[in-house]
Scaffold this motif. Structure first.
Motif: not given
Length: 276
Positions: A14, A17, A93-94, A96, A98-99, A101-102, A112, A116
């Motif tokens: 993370f 990322r 996440e929104r 990208e 990917t929310i 999936y994450t 997680h 961050q």
């Protein structure tokens, strides 16, 4: 041991990322750096202008006022940057896509959050350090008598409580996709008002002074100012460090628990797939 290594690698994933996001949107980061630097300089110039505003009062120590305001704006920049990187947990996440999936991935939520948080602290430290360097050169400030180590310890201790507040506030974008991100500003606005960022807490009305007692930023700002303005010894700063450590010890697990409840509710009600 294998499980622990897996979770640590996931946390650093993370961090990586977010670092890649910074590289992708580097031009926006430069814009934000220029804006933040200009804002810090503008607030600090108020200190130099106080003598003229006060009718040429020669008794005013304008250099002290400049450093007082500069410390306030830099400490606030550091803490608020951590807060917003944590609250942007869901927004990123929104953005990208990917929310789902994450949040459905087989990793612990604390893993997680740890990733961050590590990135937020590292980014905020570097970002604030650059602004400090620029403003120090502009105002030719003498920090040789300041306790920089003690001020840094107070600042880092206070960051834990802001991380806890940020985790709780990050549930708003999760629960309210349309306006949740804007609602997080309420938290930071109240803390900005009561914590004495640009003025002593003593000038506030009685009710706000009572609220200031439970604001971690109040202790951080006072402690850092004591270290940098008065050169207070590190041991003398303990009175500002232990309250924020206790707040952090309470707010971090509370924030994780609140986020867990909001996450389960969002999954039940189908809010994860909504883009706002």
């Amino acid at each position: 041991m294998t499980t622990m290594v897996h979770q640590m690698r996931a946390s650093f994933a993370f961090v990586e990322r977010n670092f890649n996001l910074i590289k992708r949107y580097w031009s926006w980061e430069m814009v934000w750096l220029v804006y933040s630097t200009a804002d810090s300089l503008a607030v600090s110039f108020i200190g130099l202008g106080m003598a003229k505003i006060g009718g040429g009062d020669a008794t005013l120590n304008t250099r002290y006022l400049v450093l007082y305001l500069l410390i306030g704006t830099l400490v606030w920049r550091f803490l608020s940057s951590i807060f917003f990187w944590i609250t942007d947990l869901i927004n990123i996440e929104r953005w990208e896509g990917t929310i789902e999936y994450t949040l459905m991935a087989p990793i612990r939520r604390v893993t997680h959050m740890a990733g961050q948080t590590m990135f937020a602290v590292a980014y905020s430290t570097l970002f604030t350090g650059v602004i400090l360097l620029i403003t120090t050169l502009v105002f030719n400030l003498d920090l040789t008598k300041s306790n920089l180590l003690g001020g840094t310890l107070v600042l880092l201790a206070g960051s834990f409580s802001f991380i806890g507040v940020g985790i709780m506030a990050s549930t708003l974008p999760l629960l309210f996709p349309e306006r949740g991100a804007q609602m997080t500003h309420v938290f930071i606005a109240v803390l900005l008002l009561v914590s004495g960022v640009y003025y002593p807490v003593d000038v506030l009305p009685g009710v706000l002074q009572k609220i200031a007692v439970i604001s971690p930023a109040t202790y951080v700002l006072t402690g850092v100012r004591q270290a940098l303005l008065e050169g207070a010894a590190t041991i003398d700063l303990w009175g500002y460090i232990w309250p924020v450590l206790i707040m952090g010890a309470l707010l971090l697990p509370l924030g994780l628990w609140v986020f867990r409840q909001a996450e389960m509710y969002a999954k039940r009600t189908g809010k994860l797939h909504r883009n706002g």
